[in-house]
Design an enzyme around this catalytic site. Structure first.
Site, PDB file in Angstrom:
ATOM      1  N   LEU A  38      96.193 -63.794  27.752  1.00 37.68           N
ATOM      2  CA  LEU A  38      95.089 -64.753  27.864  1.00 37.68           C
ATOM      3  C   LEU A  38      94.083 -64.599  26.723  1.00 37.68           C
ATOM      4  O   LEU A  38      93.693 -63.494  26.367  1.00 37.68           O
ATOM      5  CB  LEU A  38      94.378 -64.552  29.209  1.00 37.68           C
ATOM      6  CG  LEU A  38      95.272 -64.677  30.447  1.00 37.68           C
ATOM      7  CD1 LEU A  38      94.451 -64.447  31.709  1.00 37.68           C
ATOM      8  CD2 LEU A  38      95.966 -66.040  30.497  1.00 37.68           C
ATOM      9  N   HIS A  39      93.679 -65.728  26.185  1.00 37.21           N
ATOM     10  CA  HIS A  39      92.631 -65.748  25.159  1.00 37.21           C
ATOM     11  C   HIS A  39      91.567 -66.743  25.613  1.00 37.21           C
ATOM     12  O   HIS A  39      91.675 -67.337  26.698  1.00 37.21           O
ATOM     13  CB  HIS A  39      93.228 -66.114  23.787  1.00 37.21           C
ATOM     14  CG  HIS A  39      94.110 -67.336  23.828  1.00 37.21           C
ATOM     15  ND1 HIS A  39      93.617 -68.590  24.119  1.00 37.21           N
ATOM     16  CD2 HIS A  39      95.441 -67.483  23.658  1.00 37.21           C
ATOM     17  CE1 HIS A  39      94.606 -69.461  24.088  1.00 37.21           C
ATOM     18  NE2 HIS A  39      95.742 -68.816  23.832  1.00 37.21           N
ATOM     19  N   GLY A  41      91.011 -69.672  24.922  1.00 38.59           N
ATOM     20  CA  GLY A  41      91.534 -71.003  25.277  1.00 38.59           C
ATOM     21  C   GLY A  41      91.896 -71.055  26.750  1.00 38.59           C
ATOM     22  O   GLY A  41      91.476 -71.966  27.485  1.00 38.59           O
ATOM     23  N   HIS A  42      92.648 -70.044  27.235  1.00 40.86           N
ATOM     24  CA  HIS A  42      93.013 -70.001  28.661  1.00 40.86           C
ATOM     25  C   HIS A  42      91.754 -69.866  29.521  1.00 40.86           C
ATOM     26  O   HIS A  42      91.630 -70.510  30.559  1.00 40.86           O
ATOM     27  CB  HIS A  42      93.871 -68.767  28.965  1.00 40.86           C
ATOM     28  CG  HIS A  42      95.204 -68.760  28.301  1.00 40.86           C
ATOM     29  ND1 HIS A  42      95.526 -67.887  27.302  1.00 40.86           N
ATOM     30  CD2 HIS A  42      96.308 -69.519  28.515  1.00 40.86           C
ATOM     31  CE1 HIS A  42      96.775 -68.084  26.930  1.00 40.86           C
ATOM     32  NE2 HIS A  42      97.278 -69.075  27.624  1.00 40.86           N
ATOM     33  N   GLN A  66     112.118 -71.816  29.921  1.00 39.55           N
ATOM     34  CA  GLN A  66     111.568 -72.703  28.893  1.00 39.55           C
ATOM     35  C   GLN A  66     111.747 -72.125  27.483  1.00 39.55           C
ATOM     36  O   GLN A  66     111.232 -72.677  26.515  1.00 39.55           O
ATOM     37  CB  GLN A  66     110.110 -73.063  29.175  1.00 39.55           C
ATOM     38  CG  GLN A  66     109.112 -71.933  29.076  1.00 39.55           C
ATOM     39  CD  GLN A  66     107.747 -72.344  29.619  1.00 39.55           C
ATOM     40  OE1 GLN A  66     107.540 -72.444  30.813  1.00 39.55           O
ATOM     41  NE2 GLN A  66     106.805 -72.589  28.727  1.00 39.55           N
ATOM     42  N   GLY A 152      95.917 -77.270  29.072  1.00 41.67           N
ATOM     43  CA  GLY A 152      95.207 -77.412  27.804  1.00 41.67           C
ATOM     44  C   GLY A 152      95.785 -78.535  26.952  1.00 41.67           C
ATOM     45  O   GLY A 152      96.997 -78.751  26.937  1.00 41.67           O
ATOM     46  N   LEU A 189      93.490 -71.781  19.213  1.00 39.94           N
ATOM     47  CA  LEU A 189      93.848 -70.490  19.807  1.00 39.94           C
ATOM     48  C   LEU A 189      95.223 -70.586  20.455  1.00 39.94           C
ATOM     49  O   LEU A 189      95.557 -71.583  21.087  1.00 39.94           O
ATOM     50  CB  LEU A 189      92.805 -70.074  20.849  1.00 39.94           C
ATOM     51  CG  LEU A 189      91.393 -69.816  20.335  1.00 39.94           C
ATOM     52  CD1 LEU A 189      90.552 -69.145  21.425  1.00 39.94           C
ATOM     53  CD2 LEU A 189      91.387 -68.946  19.083  1.00 39.94           C
ATOM     54  N   SER A 191      98.512 -67.735  22.079  1.00 43.74           N
ATOM     55  CA  SER A 191      98.958 -66.346  22.301  1.00 43.74           C
ATOM     56  C   SER A 191      99.833 -65.878  21.154  1.00 43.74           C
ATOM     57  O   SER A 191      99.989 -64.685  20.923  1.00 43.74           O
ATOM     58  CB  SER A 191      99.753 -66.247  23.603  1.00 43.74           C
ATOM     59  OG  SER A 191      99.002 -66.773  24.651  1.00 43.74           O
ATOM     60  N   ARG A 192     100.433 -66.826  20.434  1.00 50.27           N
ATOM     61  CA  ARG A 192     101.337 -66.440  19.343  1.00 50.27           C
ATOM     62  C   ARG A 192     100.601 -66.163  18.034  1.00 50.27           C
ATOM     63  O   ARG A 192     101.208 -65.631  17.104  1.00 50.27           O
ATOM     64  CB  ARG A 192     102.386 -67.528  19.118  1.00 50.27           C
ATOM     65  CG  ARG A 192     103.392 -67.627  20.275  1.00 50.27           C
ATOM     66  CD  ARG A 192     104.523 -68.579  19.943  1.00 50.27           C
ATOM     67  NE  ARG A 192     105.598 -68.528  20.918  1.00 50.27           N
ATOM     68  CZ  ARG A 192     105.810 -69.421  21.886  1.00 50.27           C
ATOM     69  NH1 ARG A 192     104.986 -70.437  22.035  1.00 50.27           N
ATOM     70  NH2 ARG A 192     106.817 -69.294  22.724  1.00 50.27           N
TER      71      ARG A 192
HETATM   72  O1  PAF Z   1     101.580 -73.730  28.774  1.00 45.66           O
HETATM   73  C1  PAF Z   1     102.106 -72.707  29.283  1.00 45.66           C
HETATM   74  O2  PAF Z   1     101.584 -71.601  29.185  1.00 45.66           O
HETATM   75  C2  PAF Z   1     103.414 -72.846  30.043  1.00 45.66           C
HETATM   76  O3  PAF Z   1     104.237 -73.792  29.457  1.00 45.66           O
HETATM   77  C3  PAF Z   1     103.225 -73.135  31.545  1.00 45.66           C
HETATM   78  C4  PAF Z   1     102.528 -74.465  31.786  1.00 45.66           C
HETATM   79  C5  PAF Z   1     102.394 -72.020  32.182  1.00 45.66           C
HETATM   80  C6  PAF Z   1     104.580 -73.175  32.248  1.00 45.66           C
HETATM   81  O4  PAF Z   1     105.275 -71.977  32.117  1.00 45.66           O
END
Ligand code: PAF
Length: 285
Positions: A38-39, A41-42, A66, A152, A189, A191-192
């Site tokens: 988490l940053h 942005g989250h 995914q 977001g 922002l 996470s990568r």
């Molecule tokens: O945006 C994300 O972090 C992911 O795609 C999500 C929506 C949590 C689904 O895994």
């Protein structure tokens, strides 16, 4: 004294019971799904969610379906202790941290596949990605059953995919988009971003600078936009990016826009690799 408490739940049944309890107390619930790391942005999504409901539930789950086999599932950051501390700091009420076994029962074969808005942009280079996203988000929404869920706008295409999915499946949950949070130099922002080398981190803000400049040029110039877009793409490639796409598209349908007319609602979308890191961004035009 602050008596706020973050409850950590990793079991679906326990989560359902906790939420049922909130419902019995007539509390409204907002949900923020995340993959952790988490940053700000989250955390801005958590703040946004708090403005819209009595209680906020956040999930942290790195969803394997995914990611394509060659993507970064194994190296995706998982700093759970830091994440929980950050959520406590933002007065989150519940964090749901399920395991793979819990989320994908043995022998599972079901998936949710949205067509249309999933085809262009990231859907082209990451063909499995959105099936994984819509499947996991639908499952999470059914578990949490919130009043609203917040996503977001950085992942703008994802937001549209979720909206389509929730509408098509008649899921009675309002989907809200929250604005992109940027570093001071404009880099969105993500996470990568932590995987960028020092040199690439210096180059990275050029992505947003290019989007803002191009957006102004498009508004001024009008007419056929392909040359403007080609020139920006080539400048980014020269600076060290490998541009996957840079496209102007309709804000709702994602239909391509070759010429922009007045009153048309458009957005510029970009994805580019810098070193091994894939960056995405978008901006309203
Ligand atoms: O945006 C994300 O972090 C992911 O795609 C999500 C929506 C949590 C689904 O895994």
């Amino acid at each position: 004294m602050d008596d706020h408490r973050l409850t950590i739940v990793s079991n679906i049944q326990v989560l359902r019971e906790e939420i049922a309890e909130l419902r019995a107390q007539k509390k409204t619930v907002a949900f923020v799904p995340t993959m952790g790391a988490l940053h700000e942005g989250h955390l801005s999504l958590i703040d946004f969610a708090k403005e819209h409901a009595d209680m906020v539930v956040c999930s942290i789950y790195v969803n394997p379906t995914q990611f394509a086999p060659e993507e970064d599932l194994d190296t995706y950051p998982r700093p759970l202790v830091d994440d929980i501390r950050a959520l406590e700091g933002r007065l989150t009420d519940f964090v749901f941290t399920p395991t793979d076994n819990e989320m994908y029962p043995d022998g599972y074969t079901t998936k949710i596949s949205v067509s249309g808005v999933t085809s262009p942009l990231c859907g082209k280079s990451r063909p499995y990605h959105f099936d994984g996203v819509s499947t996991i988000v639908t499952k999470l929404l059914m578990m949490v059953q919130p009043d609203i869920a917040v996503f977001g706008e950085k992942d703008y295409q994802q937001l549209l995919v979720i909206r389509r999915c929730v509408t098509d499946l008649n899921i009675p949950i309002e989907i809200l988009g929250a604005p992109i949070i940027r570093d001071e130099d404009g880099l969105a922002l993500s996470s990568r971003n932590q995987f960028l080398s020092t040199k690439d981190r210096e180059t990275a803000p050029l992505l947003y600078q290019t989007l803002t400049k191009l957006s102004e040029e498009i508004k001024e110039t009008g007419g056929d936009l392909s040359e403007l877009i080609a020139s920006s793409t080539s400048q980014l490639n020269k600076a060290g990016f490998h541009v996957d796409y840079l496209e102007l598209r309709d804000t709702k349908s994602l239909a391509p826009i070759i010429e922009l007319y007045e009153d048309q609602s458009a957005r510029l979308f970009i994805a580019a690799k810098l070193g091994k890191t894939r960056l995405i961004d978008n901006i309203a035009v």
